[in-house]
Design an enzyme around this catalytic site. Structure first.
Site, mmCIF file in Angstrom:
data_model
loop_
_atom_site.group_PDB
_atom_site.id
_atom_site.type_symbol
_atom_site.label_atom_id
_atom_site.label_comp_id
_atom_site.label_asym_id
_atom_site.label_seq_id
_atom_site.Cartn_x
_atom_site.Cartn_y
_atom_site.Cartn_z
ATOM 1 N N ASP A 7 -4.158 53.473 45.319
ATOM 2 C CA ASP A 7 -5.346 53.980 46.013
ATOM 3 C C ASP A 7 -6.487 53.062 45.572
ATOM 4 O OD1 ASP A 7 -7.050 55.618 47.545
ATOM 5 O OD2 ASP A 7 -7.562 56.793 45.762
ATOM 6 N N GLU A 68 -3.224 51.957 50.285
ATOM 7 C CA GLU A 68 -3.995 52.621 51.331
ATOM 8 C C GLU A 68 -4.681 51.577 52.194
ATOM 9 O OE1 GLU A 68 -6.338 56.435 50.877
ATOM 10 O OE2 GLU A 68 -7.943 54.964 51.050
ATOM 11 N N ASP A 141 -8.008 60.145 42.658
ATOM 12 C CA ASP A 141 -7.469 58.818 42.982
ATOM 13 C C ASP A 141 -6.016 58.697 42.509
ATOM 14 O OD1 ASP A 141 -10.241 57.401 43.640
ATOM 15 O OD2 ASP A 141 -10.475 58.519 41.767
#
Length: 188
Positions: A7, A68, A141
């Protein structure tokens, strides 16, 4: 399959490693966050993110890296930092020959919770349940990184079959229907 989920972020870059196959219980191998000081020089922050990711790659030896996909946000400064951290993760994996997959936030949310509009709490709760953890990983996160890895494990088999079908179709060339044969309809 062992997947390192990333992330991306400059201040907090979530990292999570999940192992398993679609349709079977998954196992969390590790989870954490690579942190950099907000007041540090950009170059030093990117090096710190690289070193953190490299350490995770060395320690956990994933077969795939799921990152991501950066999407447009209202805050350009935030999206730039996210994109830069994302590029570092892609570079680290690619340098080692590890395949990288990019997943959008809504794709990850839909895979893990069933809704592409789920909030962070819902994602954390489902990650906790799916990986049989005692509590949701903190900060968010870290949970998001695990969700990326889960998403990739569940979606990779279907994506691979689709890519193989496209490759096979491309290799065979376009098929003609009997009606489109060049000699049909021409006078003899």
């Amino acid at each position: 399959m062992r997947v390192l989920g990333v992330d991306p972020g400059l201040t907090r870059c979530g990292i999570g490693v999940v192992e398993g196959v679609a349709g079977r219980p998954l196992t969390m191998i590790g989870v954490g966050v690579v942190r950099t000081p907000a007041d540090a020089d950009l170059g030093h922050r990117l090096v710190a993110v690289e070193q953190g990711i490299e350490q995770w790659l060395d320690e956990h030896r994933p077969e795939f890296v799921a990152v991501e996909r950066v999407f447009s946000q209202h805050n350009v400064r935030t999206v730039m930092g996210t994109a830069q951290a994302s590029a570092v993760a892609i570079l680290c994996a690619s340098r080692r020959g590890i395949p990288v997959a990019l997943h959008t936030p809504s794709e990850v949310k839909a895979a893990v919770t069933g809704s592409g509009r789920a909030d962070k709490a819902q994602v954390g709760a489902m990650v906790t349940r799916l990986l049989r953890l005692a509590a949701p990983p903190k900060p968010a996160d870290a949970a998001d990184a695990l969700a990326l890895a889960i998403c990739h494990i569940w979606r990779a088999p279907a994506q691979n079959r689709l890519q193989q079908a496209v490759a096979l179709h491309t290799a065979q060339g376009p098929r003609r229907s009997p009606d489109s044969h060049p000699s049909k309809g021409r006078p003899a």
